[in-house]
Design a protein around this motif. Structure first.
Motif, mmCIF file in Angstrom:
data_model
loop_
_atom_site.group_PDB
_atom_site.id
_atom_site.type_symbol
_atom_site.label_atom_id
_atom_site.label_comp_id
_atom_site.label_asym_id
_atom_site.label_seq_id
_atom_site.Cartn_x
_atom_site.Cartn_y
_atom_site.Cartn_z
ATOM 1 N N ARG A 1 0.799 -1.238 0.000
ATOM 2 C CA ARG A 1 0.000 0.000 0.000
ATOM 3 C C ARG A 1 0.824 1.276 0.000
ATOM 4 O O ARG A 1 0.262 2.362 -0.242
ATOM 5 C CB ARG A 1 -0.916 0.015 1.235
ATOM 6 C CG ARG A 1 -1.980 -1.067 1.248
ATOM 7 C CD ARG A 1 -2.890 -0.923 2.459
ATOM 8 N NE ARG A 1 -2.183 -1.231 3.717
ATOM 9 C CZ ARG A 1 -2.718 -1.084 4.912
ATOM 10 N NH1 ARG A 1 -3.952 -0.602 5.036
ATOM 11 N NH2 ARG A 1 -2.026 -1.408 6.007
ATOM 12 N N PHE B 1 -4.379 8.764 9.966
ATOM 13 C CA PHE B 1 -4.012 7.544 9.251
ATOM 14 C C PHE B 1 -3.702 6.390 10.200
ATOM 15 O O PHE B 1 -3.385 5.288 9.758
ATOM 16 C CB PHE B 1 -2.788 7.803 8.366
ATOM 17 C CG PHE B 1 -2.991 8.899 7.362
ATOM 18 C CD1 PHE B 1 -3.777 8.694 6.237
ATOM 19 C CD2 PHE B 1 -2.405 10.145 7.546
ATOM 20 C CE1 PHE B 1 -3.968 9.710 5.319
ATOM 21 C CE2 PHE B 1 -2.584 11.159 6.628
ATOM 22 C CZ PHE B 1 -3.378 10.940 5.521
ATOM 23 N N GLN B 2 -3.795 6.640 11.488
ATOM 24 C CA GLN B 2 -3.466 5.621 12.472
ATOM 25 C C GLN B 2 -4.610 4.624 12.625
ATOM 26 O O GLN B 2 -5.763 4.936 12.366
ATOM 27 C CB GLN B 2 -3.147 6.284 13.820
ATOM 28 C CG GLN B 2 -1.906 7.172 13.766
ATOM 29 C CD GLN B 2 -1.706 8.003 15.027
ATOM 30 O OE1 GLN B 2 -2.330 7.773 16.057
ATOM 31 N NE2 GLN B 2 -0.838 9.006 14.944
ATOM 32 N N GLY B 3 -4.238 3.421 13.053
ATOM 33 C CA GLY B 3 -5.252 2.403 13.311
ATOM 34 C C GLY B 3 -5.616 1.539 12.130
ATOM 35 O O GLY B 3 -6.514 0.696 12.239
ATOM 36 N N SER B 4 -4.919 1.716 10.992
ATOM 37 C CA SER B 4 -5.245 0.928 9.797
ATOM 38 C C SER B 4 -4.096 0.038 9.355
ATOM 39 O O SER B 4 -4.117 -0.489 8.243
ATOM 40 C CB SER B 4 -5.643 1.866 8.650
ATOM 41 O OG SER B 4 -4.612 2.809 8.398
#
Length: 210
Positions: free
Chosen positions: A15, A116-119
């Motif tokens: 990604r 963008f955190q947590g993915s």
């Protein structure tokens, strides 16, 4: 040989794309930081650089990255990779070493914009530089660290195979905090199913592995 071969280096994951910083990308990075990196009530970094953003608008942040680039040397180097997701900068992934040719050790540090955190993107970018270090540079040990209360970061480290290697005390806001030192031996690295793709490395190797 190119005067700055690092400008051709690129790491690619399923990604993400990671490239050593340039000025245009750093200005994007500043804007990401301004949007938020962590809970303002906490300070996860040993240097409280996010506290300065409202006053200097990212000036000291740019100076920091420029300073790292300017003092780059074969026996003491740090690469600050700008991490891009869907073509947009989302954070920074650093990797550095001293006397790498002798010690074969690297140190990593990173941050990612709060939205963008947590993915899983933070894990993916760290895996990218770990694979880069172990598989392409010949590193044997990777070191890192995190604030004791940074449970998300410490969970990621444990999942990748890091072990605790002591603690260090810091006081970024005038109050004592414990930072956990972490060590990952190449043999203990818990790898994902994918491998990082690396381009533009050949001309960089004399600068990184001497």
């Amino acid at each position: 040989m190119d005067a700055w071969p690092l400008r051709h280096l690129v790491l690619r994951t399923p990604r993400l794309e990671l490239r050593p910083d340039d000025d245009e990308g750093l200005f994007e990075l500043v804007e990401v930081a301004k949007e938020g990196v962590h809970d303002p009530a906490e300070m996860p970094f040993s240097v409280p650089w996010t506290d300065r953003l409202p006053d200097d608008h990212g000036f000291s942040m740019l100076q920091h990255y420029w300073r790292l680039r300017a003092k780059f040397a074969a026996d003491d180097w740090m690469i600050n990779f700008l991490v891009r997701f869907d073509g947009k900068v989302i954070g920074s992934q650093g990797i550095g070493a001293r006397d790498f040719g002798m010690l074969r050790e690297v140190e990593t540090g990173s941050w990612i914009g709060k939205r963008f955190q947590g993915s899983g993107l933070g894990t993916e970018m760290r895996v990218a530089v770990l694979q880069f270090a172990f598989d392409h540079l010949g590193a044997r040990i990777a070191r890192s660290g995190a604030w004791l209360g940074n449970h998300a970061s410490n969970r990621v480290s444990a999942k990748l195979g890091y072990v605790h290697d002591g603690t260090i005390s810091v006081a970024p806001r005038g109050e004592r905090l414990e930072h956990v030192r972490l060590r990952l031996d190449e043999a203990n690295f818990v790898r994902p199913e994918w491998n990082v793709a690396v381009d533009g490395l050949d001309e960089c190797l004399p600068l990184l592995t001497s």
